[in-house]
Design an enzyme around this catalytic site. Structure first.
Site, PDB file in Angstrom:
ATOM      1  N   LYS A 108      38.552  50.027  44.196  1.00 18.96           N
ATOM      2  CA  LYS A 108      37.745  48.843  44.470  1.00 18.96           C
ATOM      3  C   LYS A 108      37.173  48.893  45.870  1.00 18.96           C
ATOM      4  CE  LYS A 108      37.883  45.057  46.547  1.00 18.96           C
ATOM      5  NZ  LYS A 108      38.522  44.121  47.451  1.00 18.96           N
ATOM      6  N   ASN A 122       1.287  36.794   8.512  1.00 19.97           N
ATOM      7  CA  ASN A 122       0.821  36.683   9.895  1.00 19.97           C
ATOM      8  C   ASN A 122       1.982  36.983  10.831  1.00 19.97           C
ATOM      9  OD1 ASN A 122      -0.191  35.787  12.375  1.00 19.97           O
ATOM     10  ND2 ASN A 122       0.263  33.643  11.902  1.00 19.97           N
ATOM     11  N   GLY A 127      57.091  60.944  49.251  1.00 18.22           N
ATOM     12  CA  GLY A 127      57.081  60.065  48.084  1.00 18.22           C
ATOM     13  C   GLY A 127      57.999  58.865  48.266  1.00 18.22           C
ATOM     14  N   HIS A 160      46.731  59.593  38.711  1.00 17.45           N
ATOM     15  CA  HIS A 160      47.507  58.717  37.837  1.00 17.45           C
ATOM     16  C   HIS A 160      47.924  57.419  38.530  1.00 17.45           C
ATOM     17  CE1 HIS A 160      48.720  62.967  36.782  1.00 17.45           C
ATOM     18  NE2 HIS A 160      48.920  62.988  38.084  1.00 17.45           N
ATOM     19  N   ARG A 185      62.823  55.983  53.626  1.00 18.55           N
ATOM     20  CA  ARG A 185      63.586  56.132  52.406  1.00 18.55           C
ATOM     21  C   ARG A 185      65.046  55.901  52.762  1.00 18.55           C
ATOM     22  NH1 ARG A 185      62.413  61.907  50.058  1.00 18.55           N
ATOM     23  NH2 ARG A 185      60.315  61.334  49.478  1.00 18.55           N
ATOM     24  N   ALA A 193       7.195  27.409  24.194  1.00 23.97           N
ATOM     25  CA  ALA A 193       7.529  26.013  24.491  1.00 23.97           C
ATOM     26  C   ALA A 193       8.370  25.358  23.410  1.00 23.97           C
ATOM     27  CB  ALA A 193       6.238  25.219  24.694  1.00 23.97           C
ATOM     28  N   GLY A 194       8.492  26.013  22.254  1.00 24.64           N
ATOM     29  CA  GLY A 194       9.072  25.351  21.082  1.00 24.64           C
ATOM     30  C   GLY A 194      10.562  25.030  21.194  1.00 24.64           C
TER      31      GLY A 194
END
Ligand code: UD1
Ligand code: CA
Length: 462
Positions: A357, A175, A429, A369, A446, A8-9
Site C-alpha cells: 500500500k 425506427n 527472523g 509470501h 529474540r 430528458a425523459g
C-alpha cells in the site's frame, strides 16, 4: 452538421431513482457512449436535452464539450425535447442529427455512412432529403416505432407501437431513434405535431409524415448490424447492451493482437489500452484508465484498475492492482494486493497474500509470501521474508519507513514505523525492530531459546 441528443425523459420502464441515461455501461454512463459515437462521427457541435434530474445528467458529462438544453416537461415527448433545443438549430441552414440518449450501440461508422449518403443524394440526385432515418428489420419489433412505406418504398410515416393498427404492428422495419433532418423542413413540420391521443406526448416521429406532406422526401438507411438500433428501456436491455459493447471492445483488441481466453467472462472498460501479445485469462477485470504493455499476462480472476502494467509482467491469478504501476518483468500474485499509488520496480515478485500500500518497491525485490508493506520505500534486491509486517499505524497516525538496497528482512519480523533499515543490513527472523538499523548491521530481537532434554516426550506420553 450539428447533433442533438435526447436525454430528458423519465425512463419509467427502468424503475430507478437515478436517470436512466446515466446508468453505467462498463463503468461509463450510457449517455457517454452516444456522445462519444457522435464525436467520432466528426460532429463537434453537440446539444444534449436534459430535463428529468437534469443536474445529475449534466454532471455525468462534465468532462465532455457539449451544450445543455432544458426540457421543462420531461413527459412532453421526444418532439417537445427537440423543440426545447430550438435555439441550438433554428437558424442553422444545414442538417441536424438527432439521437436518442438511450441508444448506446449506434456506431460512428454508421453515422458517417449516413452523412455520406446525404451528400451523395445532393450530388447525384440534385436535391436535399427532408430526412434520413436509421432503421432495421427486427424479428420481434415490439416496442419500436414502425416505418410505414408506400409501394414504391418511399417512407410515408412512422407510427408508434401504442398508436399502431393491427396491420402496422405487423411491419418489421423499425425506427432506431437516429435521424438526420434538413433543419428548415424539420422546423416547419415540428410545429404541426399534435399530442398523441394515447399518451398525450408529442412524438418526434410524427414530423416524418408532415415533411412528406410538404413535398420532401424521407428515406430509411438500413443499419448494417441490427443490434445497433437497440434502445435501452429496461434493466434487461441494459444488461444486453453492456454485454454487446463488452464483446465489441474485446473483438477490437483481439484484432490488434491480444489473446483473450474465454472472452465471454472478461470485463474490459473503454479507457483501457492494451499492447500486442498481452494475454488475458478467464474472468479478468480491466477497469478505468489502465494500460497493459506488451507481452504481459493477466491471470484468472485478477482485477487491474487505473494502473499501468509494464512489459512482460505476470499478474498471476486472483490478484488486485489498483491505482498503481508495475514495472517490466515483475510477477504479482497469485492472491496479491497492490494499491494506492504503489510502484513495483523491474523483475520483482510480490507473491501470495502480500499487500503493498502506498509504497515504492525497487527492482529485483522478493516479497513472496504473507506480508504487509505500507507507506514504505524498499530499495533494490531486498528480500522480504514470509510474514514480515511493517506496522505503519500507531492508532492515530500513519508513519513512513525505508529499507535500503540488498537488505535481508527475515521471516516474521515486525518493523515499527517510522524506521530506517540500512543497506545490506540483516534482520533476523522473528525480530521486533523499533530502532533504525545502520547500513551493514545485523538486528536480532529474540528471547533465548531453552532446550530441556527428554521433557517433551514425557509430556506427550503423560
Ligand atoms: C422512441 C421512438 C420510437 C423508436 C425508439 C427507438 C418516439 C416517439 N419514438 O421510442 O419510434 O423506435 O425510440 O429506441 O420518439 N426523451 C426526452 N424527452 C421526452 C421523452 C423522451 O428527452 O419527453 C428522451 C429519453 O430520455 C430517451 C429518448 O428521448 O433517451 C427516447 O425516449 P423513449 O421514451 O425511450 O422513446 P421510445 O418509447 O423508446
Ligand atoms: Ca427508448
Amino acid at each position: 452538421m450539428r447533433a442533438i441528443i435526447l436525454a430528458a425523459g423519465y425512463g419509467s420502464r427502468f424503475k430507478s431513482d437515478k436517470p436512466k441515461v446515466i446508468h453505467p455501461i462498463l463503468g461509463k454512463p450510457m449517455l457517454w457512449y452516444v456522445v462519444n459515437t457522435v464525436k467520432n462521427a466528426g460532429i463537434q457541435d453537440i446539444g444534449v436535452v436534459v430535463g428529468h434530474k437534469a443536474e445529475e445528467v449534466e454532471k455525468s458529462l462534465k468532462e465532455e464539450d457539449v451544450k445543455f438544453f432544458y426540457q421543462k416537461n420531461p413527459k412532453g415527448g421526444t418532439a417537445d425535447a427537440v423543440v426545447s433545443s430550438i435555439d441550438f438549430w433554428r437558424s442553422y441552414d444545414g442538417y441536424v442529427l438527432i439521437v436518442n440518449g438511450d441508444s448506446p450501440l449506434v456506431s460512428s461508422e454508421t453515422l458517417k455512412q449516413m452523412q455520406r449518403y446525404l451528400l451523395m443524394v445532393e450530388e447525384y440526385e440534385g436535391f436535399k432529403l427532408g430526412g434520413l432515418i436509421l432503421t432495421t428489420h427486427l424479428q420481434d419489433p415490439t416496442g419500436y416505432g414502425r416505418v410505414v412505406k408506400a409501394s414504391n418504398d418511399r417512407i410515408l410515416k412512422i407510427v408508434e407501437e401504442k398508436d399502431a393498427s393491427h396491420e402496422e404492428k405487423a411491419i418489421t422495419e423499425v425506427n432506431s431513434g437516429v435521424y438526420i433532418f434538413y433543419t428548415p423542413y424539420l422546423l416547419n413540420a415540428l410545429f404541426r405535431i399534435k399530442p398523441s391521443k394515447e399518451t398525450g406526448e408529442l412524438y418526434l416521429t410524427d414530423v416524418v409524415s408532415f415533411i412528406v406532406e410538404n413535398g420532401h422526401e424521407v428515406r430509411s438507411f438500413m443499419a448494417s448490424d441490427p443490434l445497433e438500433v437497440l434502445g435501452v428501456n429496461t434493466r434487461w436491455d441494459l444488461a444486453i447492451a453492456e454485454n454487446l459493447l463488452r464483446l465489441k471492445l474485446i473483438r477490437f483488441w483481439a484484432e490488434k493482437g491480444i489473446t483473450f481466453h474465454s472472452p465471454e467472462t472478461v470485463w474490459i472498460e473503454p479507457d483501457v489500452t492494451l499492447e500486442e501479445d498481452v494475454e488475458i485469462f478467464p474472468s479478468a477485470v480491466l477497469k478505468g484508465k489502465s494500460k497493459i504493455k506488451k507481452g504481459s499476462v493477466i491471470g484468472e480472476g485478477s482485477i487491474v484498475e487505473n494502473s499501468e502494467i509494464g512489459v512482460n509482467v505476470d499478474i498471476q491469478p486472483y490478484s488486485i492492482v489498483r491505482n498503481s504501476k508495475i514495472d517490466d518483468g515483475s510477477t504479482i500474485g497469485p492472491f496479491a494486493h497492490v494499491r494506492e499509488k504503489s510502484y513495483v520496480g523491474e523483475k520483482s515478485h510480490i507473491g501470495n497474500f502480500v499487500e503493498v500500500k502506498k509504497s515504492k518497491i525497487g527492482d529485483r525485490v522478493n516479497a513472496k509470501h504473507l506480508s504487509y508493506l505500507g507507506d514504505t520505500e524498499v530499495g533494490d534486491r531486498v528480500n522480504i521474508g514470509a510474514g514480515v509486517v511493517i506496522a505503519n499505524f500507531d492508532g492515530k497516525r500513519k508513519h513512513k519507513s525505508k529499507i535500503g538496497d540488498r537488505a535481508f528482512v527475515g521471516s516474521n519480523s515486525l518493523l515499527i514505523s517510522p524506521i530506517k533499515v540500512g543497506k545490506l543490513s540483516y534482520i533476523a527472523g522473528g525480530s521486533v525492530v523499533s530502532k533504525d538499523v545502520p547500513d551493514g548491521a545485523m538486528a536480532v530481537e529474540r528471547a533465548k531459546l531453552k532446550i530441556y532434554e527428554g521433557k517433551g516426550e514425557a509430556k506427550i506420553k503423560k
